[in-house]
Design an enzyme around this catalytic site. Structure first.
Site, PDB file in Angstrom:
ATOM      1  N   CYS A 173      -4.338  -3.153   4.178  1.00  0.00           N
ATOM      2  CA  CYS A 173      -4.056  -2.645   5.522  1.00  0.00           C
ATOM      3  C   CYS A 173      -5.034  -3.195   6.561  1.00  0.00           C
ATOM      4  O   CYS A 173      -5.137  -4.403   6.735  1.00  0.00           O
ATOM      5  CB  CYS A 173      -4.031  -1.120   5.507  1.00  0.00           C
ATOM      6  SG  CYS A 173      -3.174  -0.403   6.938  1.00  0.00           S
ATOM      7  N   GLU A 222       0.851  -1.192   0.000  1.00  0.00           N
ATOM      8  CA  GLU A 222       0.000   0.000   0.000  1.00  0.00           C
ATOM      9  C   GLU A 222       0.890   1.245   0.000  1.00  0.00           C
ATOM     10  O   GLU A 222       1.948   1.272   0.626  1.00  0.00           O
ATOM     11  CB  GLU A 222      -0.866  -0.017   1.266  1.00  0.00           C
ATOM     12  CG  GLU A 222      -1.769   1.184   1.448  1.00  0.00           C
ATOM     13  CD  GLU A 222      -2.418   1.206   2.823  1.00  0.00           C
ATOM     14  OE1 GLU A 222      -3.514   1.781   2.935  1.00  0.00           O
ATOM     15  OE2 GLU A 222      -1.837   0.663   3.785  1.00  0.00           O
ATOM     16  N   LYS A 241      -9.876  -0.161  -2.138  1.00  0.00           N
ATOM     17  CA  LYS A 241     -10.120  -0.505  -0.737  1.00  0.00           C
ATOM     18  C   LYS A 241     -11.580  -0.281  -0.366  1.00  0.00           C
ATOM     19  O   LYS A 241     -12.125   0.814  -0.532  1.00  0.00           O
ATOM     20  CB  LYS A 241      -9.208   0.338   0.160  1.00  0.00           C
ATOM     21  CG  LYS A 241      -9.219  -0.068   1.623  1.00  0.00           C
ATOM     22  CD  LYS A 241      -8.219   0.766   2.418  1.00  0.00           C
ATOM     23  CE  LYS A 241      -8.161   0.320   3.862  1.00  0.00           C
ATOM     24  NZ  LYS A 241      -7.197   1.133   4.658  1.00  0.00           N
TER      25      LYS A 241
END
Length: 540
Positions: free
Chosen positions: A410, A299, A359
């Site tokens: 994440c 990321e 995301k």
């Protein structure tokens, strides 16, 4: 369990220490706090995972024999003693207010748990209902509000040990339940022994208390023993068994410096990942590393939008062509409109950018700010988020060199449903792209790594974690670490990974174990409430 809310008639009204005649409010408060601290030490950073059972044990003892409102206080104390140190990394660069606000908010859920434990402590079989209430409490705070924040679940303390294998049969909720049940049975054993000591002059009562204690001790030992046995039929620690292999490279380019301003050096971060990939390509050419089929960048490896910036696109092209394999690039992409998106891009050495994953769960108050004017009243730090990230809608399954990669970004690794979705979507391995530079040398990175290890066991898949600054890792399907990097150092490693398509029991059951356990706990609490209502009506 029936609607009449039966009580445990083996427990007299004047229970021993940590119950009605024993500890006062101060003693109970200290016991709840000690349980929270013990639970903190069970988590990565300290890795004393066996201490996790002491959290539920202490809170059960502290709340036994008190009213609901006192249970609320004891649960709050327990939560603060746990979450304040556990989440200290959230304030490392933004000050104490966000950290304290988050820790207090999470502790309010534990306050509700404390009240529910106090209410159900007199039911027959209370250790079972108490353990189920832990699962229900974690389910609530992992979903509400703003999508919840499931950090600090009991299960996440068990990346290795006798409880880990339960993840393959009921996911993280079943691991949490096993830990909580062991703790509540331990508390029941202690209560039984204390009653036996107190009733030593009354043989019948002493014998009954000893039998109760013995059964609780057997249960305390049986749960981890069952977990150990449950690990035997599961996938082992080999990366290359269970399916056709693909050679996977992980690149950790590192950042110029830790902290929130790492992204002010975004070109340096991109160049670091390009350079590290080119260095890996040189090792491949020299025969010192295997030729990868696909490469995973983390990321924020390109916070410069490569769709709009030709120079950034050219740099990624150079890296992909040097290594001769598609790269999964973590990029910040402009749009739609005033928004930006946290996007994973499959970058082919010949055709350039291809499939993407956006995301799905941006972090509130970190990647977007709901009700910005309201939260600005508490802290102007919210304006550090200059542009809000827009959530994606598609599951993160991506085709890379004929391999179906299941990508989560994440903190998404903490959310059961998001990881379940990529496995249901056909992912043969799980990828976690993350950026931990904003948390410095704290426990956030090992805590996140532990989640990846649990996911490997839960879904019987190898897990690849790529971080800008560490910890990057390759995890075998049994949760063991095959390769891992240090914090804030460049790294690149290559491994052959079997692409698995089997489904564990947990993958097949999905959310249902959590639903069933939550219903069990909530049902016990509602039975107590209903019994109290009937008693008041009868009294009137």
């Amino acid at each position: 369990m029936t609607a009449t809310a039966p009580v445990d008639h083996d427990v007299p009204a004047d229970d021993p220490p940590a119950t009605r005649r024993g500890l006062g409010l101060l003693g109970r408060t200290l016991l709840a706090a000690v349980g929270g601290i013990a639970l903190f030490f069970a988590f990565p950073g300290w890795d004393l995972s066996a201490l996790a059972v002491l959290g539920p044990a202490a809170l059960s003892l502290a709340t036994r024999g008190v009213r609901f409102r006192t249970g609320l206080w004891l649960g709050l104390v327990h939560g603060l003693a746990f979450f304040l140190p556990l989440l200290s990394w959230t304030g490392i660069y933004v000050g104490s207010f966000p950290w304290l606000a988050l820790a207090v908010t999470e502790s309010l859920y534990v306050a509700l748990l404390g009240g529910a434990l106090a209410a159900t402590a007199r039911l027959r079989g209370w250790p079972l209902w108490a353990a189920a209430l832990w699962v229900g409490d974690e389910a609530l705070r992992g979903r509400w509000p703003l999508g919840g924040f499931p950090w600090g679940r009991l299960g996440f303390s068990q990346a290795e040990g006798p409880f880990t294998a339960f993840a393959a049969y009921g996911g993280v909720p079943l691991v949490s339940f096993a830990v909580a049940l062991t703790g509540t049975l331990l508390a029941a054993a202690g209560l039984g022994l204390a009653r036996a000591w107190r009733d030593s002059s009354v043989e019948e009562r002493r014998s009954r208390s000893l039998r109760t204690a013995a059964l609780a001790v057997v249960g305390t030992l049986a749960v981890p023993a069952l977990g150990t046995a449950a690990a035997l039929p599961l996938a082992g620690g080999s990366l290359t068994e269970g399916g056709p292999t693909r050679t996977v490279a992980v690149v950790q380019g590192n950042v110029p410096r830790a902290g929130l301003d790492f992204n002010e050096q975004r070109r340096a971060v991109l160049d670091n990942h390009v350079s590290e990939t080119q260095a890996l390509a040189a090792r491949v050419a020299a025969g010192d590393a295997a030729q990868p089929d696909l490469v995973i960048w983390p990321e924020n490896s390109s916070d410069i939008d490569p769709y709009l910036n030709d120079d950034a696109a050219a740099a990624i092209d150079r890296a992909a062509q040097a290594i001769g394999a598609p790269i999964l690039v973590g990029a910040v992409v402009s749009g739609p409109g005033r928004f930006i998106s946290n996007t994973a891009i499959v970058w082919d050495p010949e055709t350039g950018p291809g499939e993407t994953y956006v995301k799905r769960h941006p972090v509130p108050l970190a990647e977007y700010v709901p009700a910005r004017s309201f939260f600005r009243f508490f802290s102007e730090k919210v304006d550090l988020v200059r542009a809000d990230f827009r959530a994606g809608t598609e599951v993160g399954t991506l085709d890379m060199a004929g391999t179906t990669v299941g990508d989560v970004i994440c903190f998404e690794v903490a959310y059961d449903g998001l990881v379940q979705d990529v496995v249901d979507g056909g992912a043969t391995m799980i990828v976690v792209q993350t950026n931990n530079a904003t948390f410095g040398f704290t426990d956030e990175s090992p805590q996140q790594l532990a989640m990846g290890r649990l996911r490997a066991v839960e879904f019987g898949r190898s897990v690849v974690m790529a971080s800008t600054s560490g910890i990057s890792a390759i995890i075998a399907p049994d949760g063991s670490l095959v390769r891992s990097s240090d914090l804030f150092t460049p790294a690149a490693f290559v491994e052959d990974i079997a692409q698995r398509d089997g489904m564990t029991v947990a993958a097949r059951l999905g959310v249902w174990p959590e639903v069933a356990l939550t219903a069990l706990g909530v049902g016990a609490f509602l039975a107590v409430v209903a019994g109290g209502v009937r008693a008041r009506r009868a009294a009137r």
